[in-house]
Structure formats: C-alpha cells, structure tokens
Design a protein around this motif. Structure first.
Motif, PDB file in Angstrom:
ATOM      1  N   GLN A  33       1.030  -1.120   0.115  1.00  0.00           N
ATOM      2  CA  GLN A  33       0.019   0.154   0.200  1.00  0.00           C
ATOM      3  C   GLN A  33       1.339   1.073   0.177  1.00  0.00           C
ATOM      4  O   GLN A  33       0.651   2.276  -0.475  1.00  0.00           O
ATOM      5  N   GLN A  37       1.456   4.453  -3.174  1.00  0.00           N
ATOM      6  CA  GLN A  37       1.844   5.883  -2.768  1.00  0.00           C
ATOM      7  C   GLN A  37       2.213   7.498  -3.436  1.00  0.00           C
ATOM      8  O   GLN A  37       1.667   7.834  -3.944  1.00  0.00           O
ATOM      9  N   ARG A 102       7.821   7.891   3.063  1.00  0.00           N
ATOM     10  CA  ARG A 102       7.308   6.493   2.707  1.00  0.00           C
ATOM     11  C   ARG A 102       8.944   5.466   2.939  1.00  0.00           C
ATOM     12  O   ARG A 102       8.953   4.357   3.322  1.00  0.00           O
TER      13      ARG A 102
END
Length: 136
Positions: A33, A37, A102
């Motif tokens: 996930q 992004q 991230r």
C-alpha cells in the motif's frame, strides 16, 4: 498444573507459527500500500534546509540530500548528493518529504519482517530452547 504433552507443544508451535505468518502477511500488505502511494527516496536520504544570501537578503531553500552521489546533475554527466527542491511548500519539496517518509516506513517494515522471519526459523529449527553450557 498438568505437563504439556508433545501434541500440545506441537499445537502451540503451529499456532505461534501461524500468528507470525499472519503478521508478516499484514506487514507485506502495508508495504504494498505504501509503495502504491508514490516514489521512495533513496536509502539514507533526508530533506535539508539551507540559506542563500543575495543582495543583503536571506532566502531559505530545501534540498533532498543523500550520503553518496545519486542524483543526475543538470550540467554534467556526474552524479550529485543533492537535489534542489526550491522553497518550502513547493510540489517538489512536499513530494520529497513524503518520499523520505515512505522510505523510512518501508525500511522499518522490512526490519520487522526480517525479525519475524527469524522467529519462524527459531520455531521450525527448535532453536527456541537450547541447552545451556556449564560455565567454568
């Protein structure tokens, strides 16, 4: 309290093994996930603030920085440790901040998965319980 039978011990091992596998699967799902992004910053990257003085004025800018050259230079074939991002709040600045975020989350997830993989090895190899060597 009655002693556990070998069947109980094996059932317990299997249950713990399955819980660890489910945790790894959940972490891998989170990882996928996060990767969806957007881009990840290079490993070890951070966003740095720097000042430029010009005509008796101070200007603040931001750059994405890495420990070793990584980014292509605009003026040559060489690589640079820096990628200019411009002023605070620009699209490049925010994208870089989020890519560093991230990267750090992905790195932590990978550490957790490696740790849980070690747990699986302990369970399957019998290394959870080792004989202690007598000390002199």
């Amino acid at each position: 309290m009655p002693r556990k039978t070998s069947k109980d011990i094996e059932r317990d091992k299997l249950a713990r093994f399955e819980r660890i596998k489910k945790a790894i699967a959940a972490l891998e799902k989170q990882q996928r996930q996060i990767l969806k992004q957007g881009e990840l910053a290079p490993s070890g990257a951070w966003v740095a603030r720097y000042q430029v003085r010009q005509n008796n004025k101070k200007y603040w800018y931001y750059k994405l920085q890495v420990p070793t050259p990584y980014f292509p230079c605009a003026t040559s074939e060489e690589l640079s440790k820096y990628k200019h991002l411009g002023k605070a709040g620009t699209t490049d600045h925010i994208d870089a901040v989020m890519s560093v975020f991230r990267r750090s989350v992905i790195d932590e997830i990978q550490k957790l998965i490696r740790s849980l993989d070690d747990c699986l090895l302990d369970i399957t190899s019998g290394a959870e319980q080792e004989e202690e060597k007598p000390q002199d």
